[in-house]
Design a protein around this motif. Structure first.
Motif, mmCIF file in Angstrom:
data_model
loop_
_atom_site.group_PDB
_atom_site.id
_atom_site.type_symbol
_atom_site.label_atom_id
_atom_site.label_comp_id
_atom_site.label_asym_id
_atom_site.label_seq_id
_atom_site.Cartn_x
_atom_site.Cartn_y
_atom_site.Cartn_z
ATOM 1 N N PRO A 1 0.822 -1.216 0.000
ATOM 2 C CA PRO A 1 0.000 0.000 0.000
ATOM 3 C C PRO A 1 0.853 1.262 0.000
ATOM 4 O O PRO A 1 1.789 1.387 0.796
ATOM 5 C CB PRO A 1 -0.802 -0.127 1.297
ATOM 6 C CG PRO A 1 -0.875 -1.585 1.555
ATOM 7 C CD PRO A 1 0.434 -2.141 1.085
ATOM 8 N N GLY A 2 0.549 2.157 -0.907
ATOM 9 C CA GLY A 2 1.272 3.421 -0.976
ATOM 10 C C GLY A 2 2.645 3.348 -1.594
ATOM 11 O O GLY A 2 3.379 4.343 -1.606
ATOM 12 N N LYS A 3 3.012 2.184 -2.102
ATOM 13 C CA LYS A 3 4.341 2.022 -2.686
ATOM 14 C C LYS A 3 4.235 1.597 -4.143
ATOM 15 O O LYS A 3 3.199 1.112 -4.590
ATOM 16 C CB LYS A 3 5.148 0.991 -1.901
ATOM 17 C CG LYS A 3 5.464 1.420 -0.480
ATOM 18 C CD LYS A 3 6.426 0.452 0.178
ATOM 19 C CE LYS A 3 6.816 0.922 1.573
ATOM 20 N NZ LYS A 3 7.780 -0.010 2.216
ATOM 21 N N ASN B 1 9.964 -18.208 2.642
ATOM 22 C CA ASN B 1 10.296 -18.611 4.008
ATOM 23 C C ASN B 1 10.815 -17.401 4.780
ATOM 24 O O ASN B 1 11.211 -16.393 4.180
ATOM 25 C CB ASN B 1 11.365 -19.699 3.993
ATOM 26 C CG ASN B 1 10.904 -20.960 3.278
ATOM 27 O OD1 ASN B 1 9.727 -21.313 3.305
ATOM 28 N ND2 ASN B 1 11.842 -21.644 2.638
ATOM 29 N N GLY B 2 10.817 -17.501 6.075
ATOM 30 C CA GLY B 2 11.313 -16.400 6.884
ATOM 31 C C GLY B 2 10.585 -15.105 6.624
ATOM 32 O O GLY B 2 11.211 -14.038 6.542
ATOM 33 N N LEU B 3 9.277 -15.179 6.505
ATOM 34 C CA LEU B 3 8.501 -13.992 6.142
ATOM 35 C C LEU B 3 8.633 -12.894 7.186
ATOM 36 O O LEU B 3 8.743 -13.162 8.400
ATOM 37 C CB LEU B 3 7.040 -14.369 5.947
ATOM 38 C CG LEU B 3 6.729 -15.084 4.621
ATOM 39 C CD1 LEU B 3 5.384 -15.762 4.670
ATOM 40 C CD2 LEU B 3 6.798 -14.092 3.471
ATOM 41 N N LYS B 4 8.602 -11.662 6.701
ATOM 42 C CA LYS B 4 8.687 -10.480 7.546
ATOM 43 C C LYS B 4 7.467 -9.602 7.304
ATOM 44 O O LYS B 4 6.883 -9.639 6.212
ATOM 45 C CB LYS B 4 9.945 -9.686 7.208
ATOM 46 C CG LYS B 4 11.241 -10.470 7.310
ATOM 47 C CD LYS B 4 12.426 -9.623 6.854
ATOM 48 C CE LYS B 4 13.714 -10.403 6.955
ATOM 49 N NZ LYS B 4 14.885 -9.589 6.516
ATOM 50 N N PRO B 5 7.087 -8.782 8.271
ATOM 51 C CA PRO B 5 5.943 -7.887 8.056
ATOM 52 C C PRO B 5 6.111 -7.015 6.816
ATOM 53 O O PRO B 5 5.118 -6.724 6.132
ATOM 54 C CB PRO B 5 5.910 -7.052 9.339
ATOM 55 C CG PRO B 5 6.483 -7.956 10.379
ATOM 56 C CD PRO B 5 7.566 -8.724 9.669
ATOM 57 N N GLU B 6 7.325 -6.637 6.495
ATOM 58 C CA GLU B 6 7.545 -5.797 5.310
ATOM 59 C C GLU B 6 7.351 -6.556 3.999
ATOM 60 O O GLU B 6 7.388 -5.958 2.919
ATOM 61 C CB GLU B 6 8.949 -5.165 5.342
ATOM 62 C CG GLU B 6 10.080 -6.130 5.583
ATOM 63 C CD GLU B 6 10.507 -6.179 7.049
ATOM 64 O OE1 GLU B 6 9.621 -6.216 7.932
ATOM 65 O OE2 GLU B 6 11.738 -6.197 7.286
ATOM 66 N N ASP B 7 7.126 -7.861 4.061
ATOM 67 C CA ASP B 7 6.787 -8.619 2.859
ATOM 68 C C ASP B 7 5.302 -8.513 2.525
ATOM 69 O O ASP B 7 4.864 -9.002 1.480
ATOM 70 C CB ASP B 7 7.138 -10.108 3.044
ATOM 71 C CG ASP B 7 8.633 -10.348 3.156
ATOM 72 O OD1 ASP B 7 9.032 -11.185 3.995
ATOM 73 O OD2 ASP B 7 9.402 -9.692 2.415
ATOM 74 N N THR B 8 4.541 -7.899 3.391
ATOM 75 C CA THR B 8 3.107 -7.726 3.154
ATOM 76 C C THR B 8 2.877 -6.907 1.898
ATOM 77 O O THR B 8 3.398 -5.791 1.768
ATOM 78 C CB THR B 8 2.447 -7.046 4.361
ATOM 79 O OG1 THR B 8 2.545 -7.910 5.500
ATOM 80 C CG2 THR B 8 0.984 -6.740 4.078
ATOM 81 N N ALA B 9 2.103 -7.472 0.981
ATOM 82 C CA ALA B 9 1.850 -6.807 -0.299
ATOM 83 C C ALA B 9 0.905 -7.675 -1.124
ATOM 84 O O ALA B 9 0.627 -8.828 -0.762
ATOM 85 C CB ALA B 9 3.161 -6.613 -1.070
ATOM 86 N N VAL B 10 0.460 -7.116 -2.219
ATOM 87 C CA VAL B 10 -0.192 -7.928 -3.251
ATOM 88 C C VAL B 10 0.911 -8.435 -4.165
ATOM 89 O O VAL B 10 1.729 -7.647 -4.662
ATOM 90 C CB VAL B 10 -1.221 -7.113 -4.046
ATOM 91 C CG1 VAL B 10 -1.816 -7.976 -5.167
ATOM 92 C CG2 VAL B 10 -2.317 -6.591 -3.130
#
Length: 124
Positions: free
Chosen positions: A41-43, A83-92
């Motif tokens: 979002p927003g990026k 793997n090793g997902l991070k909150p900053e990987d949140t996206a479509v």
């Protein structure tokens, strides 16, 4: 002409894993580079990882060592193992293809065909 359909998105906790699939319809798949790109979002939309028709891969620095792309030519499918997902990987996450391409491109504008996207949400 190619059509791409993604699946496999959802919710994961930080440190967890998800696998996305992209089914590619069309004969040109055998000679297409396929990439996964994402947009938060927003990026702006950004390149994540791509694979050439002969299996060469290219990764964004932010996902190296965590995300793996593969393709199954018998199923016309490209997979993204995260793997090793991070909150900053949140996206479509979008699957995209460039027909007749060699090494996968990092510029979203170079891709000719796009799927509709699948949401990936990583909670902290």
């Amino acid at each position: 002409q190619l059509q791409l359909v993604e699946s496999g998105g959802g919710l994961a906790q930080a440190g967890g894993s998800l696998r996305l699939s992209c089914v590619v319809y069309g004969r040109a798949f055998s000679r297409a580079a396929v990439g996964w790109l994402r947009q938060a979002p927003g990026k702006e939309r950004e390149f994540v990882v791509g694979i050439s028709w002969n299996g060469s891969t290219r990764h964004a620095e932010s996902v190296k060592g965590r995300f793996t792309i593969s393709r199954d030519t018998t199923k016309n499918t490209v997979y993204l193992q995260m793997n090793g997902l991070k909150p900053e990987d949140t996206a479509v996450y979008f699957c995209a293809a460039e027909a007749g391409a060699g090494f996968p491109r990092t510029d979203p504008d170079e891709y000719d065909y796009w799927g509709k996207g699948t949401q990936v949400t990583v909670s902290s």
